[in-house]
Every structure is written in C-alpha cells, then in structure tokens.
Design an enzyme around this catalytic site. Sequence first.
Site, PDB file in Angstrom:
ATOM      1  N   CYS A   6      46.787  62.946 -46.219  1.00 53.25           N
ATOM      2  CA  CYS A   6      45.601  62.897 -47.076  1.00 53.25           C
ATOM      3  C   CYS A   6      45.761  61.807 -48.131  1.00 53.25           C
ATOM      4  CB  CYS A   6      45.351  64.252 -47.723  1.00 53.25           C
ATOM      5  SG  CYS A   6      44.701  65.504 -46.578  1.00 53.25           S
ATOM      6  N   ASP A  29      53.710  53.786 -37.503  1.00 54.18           N
ATOM      7  CA  ASP A  29      54.689  54.812 -37.856  1.00 54.18           C
ATOM      8  C   ASP A  29      55.861  54.148 -38.573  1.00 54.18           C
ATOM      9  OD1 ASP A  29      57.065  56.674 -37.431  1.00 54.18           O
ATOM     10  OD2 ASP A  29      55.451  57.874 -36.565  1.00 54.18           O
ATOM     11  N   HIS A  45      40.956  66.776 -43.649  1.00 53.89           N
ATOM     12  CA  HIS A  45      42.212  67.510 -43.474  1.00 53.89           C
ATOM     13  C   HIS A  45      41.990  68.671 -42.505  1.00 53.89           C
ATOM     14  CE1 HIS A  45      46.244  68.936 -44.377  1.00 53.89           C
ATOM     15  NE2 HIS A  45      45.718  70.146 -44.267  1.00 53.89           N
ATOM     16  N   ASN A  86      51.764  66.870 -31.520  1.00 54.63           N
ATOM     17  CA  ASN A  86      52.681  67.984 -31.720  1.00 54.63           C
ATOM     18  C   ASN A  86      51.948  69.041 -32.539  1.00 54.63           C
ATOM     19  OD1 ASN A  86      54.776  66.467 -30.504  1.00 54.63           O
ATOM     20  ND2 ASN A  86      55.171  65.461 -32.449  1.00 54.63           N
ATOM     21  N   GLY A  92      57.188  70.560 -32.846  1.00 53.41           N
ATOM     22  CA  GLY A  92      57.661  69.290 -33.380  1.00 53.41           C
ATOM     23  C   GLY A  92      56.766  68.661 -34.429  1.00 53.41           C
ATOM     24  N   HIS A  97      49.029  67.976 -40.851  1.00 53.34           N
ATOM     25  CA  HIS A  97      47.724  67.308 -40.812  1.00 53.34           C
ATOM     26  C   HIS A  97      47.587  66.816 -39.375  1.00 53.34           C
ATOM     27  CE1 HIS A  97      44.590  64.711 -43.014  1.00 53.34           C
ATOM     28  NE2 HIS A  97      44.490  64.342 -41.740  1.00 53.34           N
ATOM     29  N   HIS A  99      47.383  64.946 -36.190  1.00 52.95           N
ATOM     30  CA  HIS A  99      47.636  63.536 -35.925  1.00 52.95           C
ATOM     31  C   HIS A  99      48.095  63.350 -34.483  1.00 52.95           C
ATOM     32  CE1 HIS A  99      51.544  65.101 -37.306  1.00 52.95           C
ATOM     33  NE2 HIS A  99      52.128  64.110 -36.637  1.00 52.95           N
ATOM     34  N   HIS A 101      50.062  60.470 -31.878  1.00 60.07           N
ATOM     35  CA  HIS A 101      50.920  59.299 -31.778  1.00 60.07           C
ATOM     36  C   HIS A 101      50.454  58.473 -30.579  1.00 60.07           C
ATOM     37  CE1 HIS A 101      54.179  61.019 -34.380  1.00 60.07           C
ATOM     38  NE2 HIS A 101      53.595  62.141 -33.990  1.00 60.07           N
TER      39      HIS A 101
END
Length: 113
Positions: A6, A29, A45, A86, A92, A97, A99, A101
């Site tokens: 956030c 990342d 959020h 995850n 993991g 929040h 997300h 990858h």
Amino acid sequence: MDCIFCKIVEGTIPSAKVYEDEKVVAFKDINPEAPVHIIIIPKEHIESVREIDENNALIVSHIILTAKKIAKDLGISESGFRIVNNCGKDGGQTVPHLHFHLLGGRDMQWPPG
C-alpha cells in the site's frame, strides 16, 4: 495500515515501477528469482486470493492481462514466462496484499533446479 505494498501504491516507499494504470502497479522485485521478476499488485488493498469475491474478482483478470502486456514489453512473451500467486503463510505469501509474480528470462522448468 502498515502494508508495504500500500505504501508503494501511495508513493511513500520507492519502487522501480515498470507499469501503472488506474487499477494496478507493477514493479521490479528487490530479490529477483529470475532475470525478469516483476510484482503486480492491485491498488486496492486485498489481502489474498481468499478475499476475492464477486465484487472484486475482475482485478485478477486485469492483473493477468497486465502481466501479458509487461511480458511482451520486456521481450519474454515469445520464449515464455511464469505467473505465480502465493496465498497465505503456508502458501509462501510474505506480504499480506494480493500480488502476482511475473518471472521469465530463463528456463522456468518445474521443479526449479
């Protein structure tokens, strides 16, 4: 709220943004697992996939379309890429929040080796 993602959305924590629109932010990342490792987050959020419901489910398809666009822009679309989410501690998830990858730029065979 003490959510690092956030704070990235708000701009109070810097990030290496690669994409932003009215719904999502995508950034590199800080501990990449591949030559291309981008985190894509909704600006709203949402703690995890467990909180996806009829009212916010469209954000997931928007994130997938965003990942596809970024993969093309970064030159990994043709060779292939991986999109990972995850969910929860045992899954993991280290930041509470939602997300995803986006990983690519190398052979992404499973299991990693």
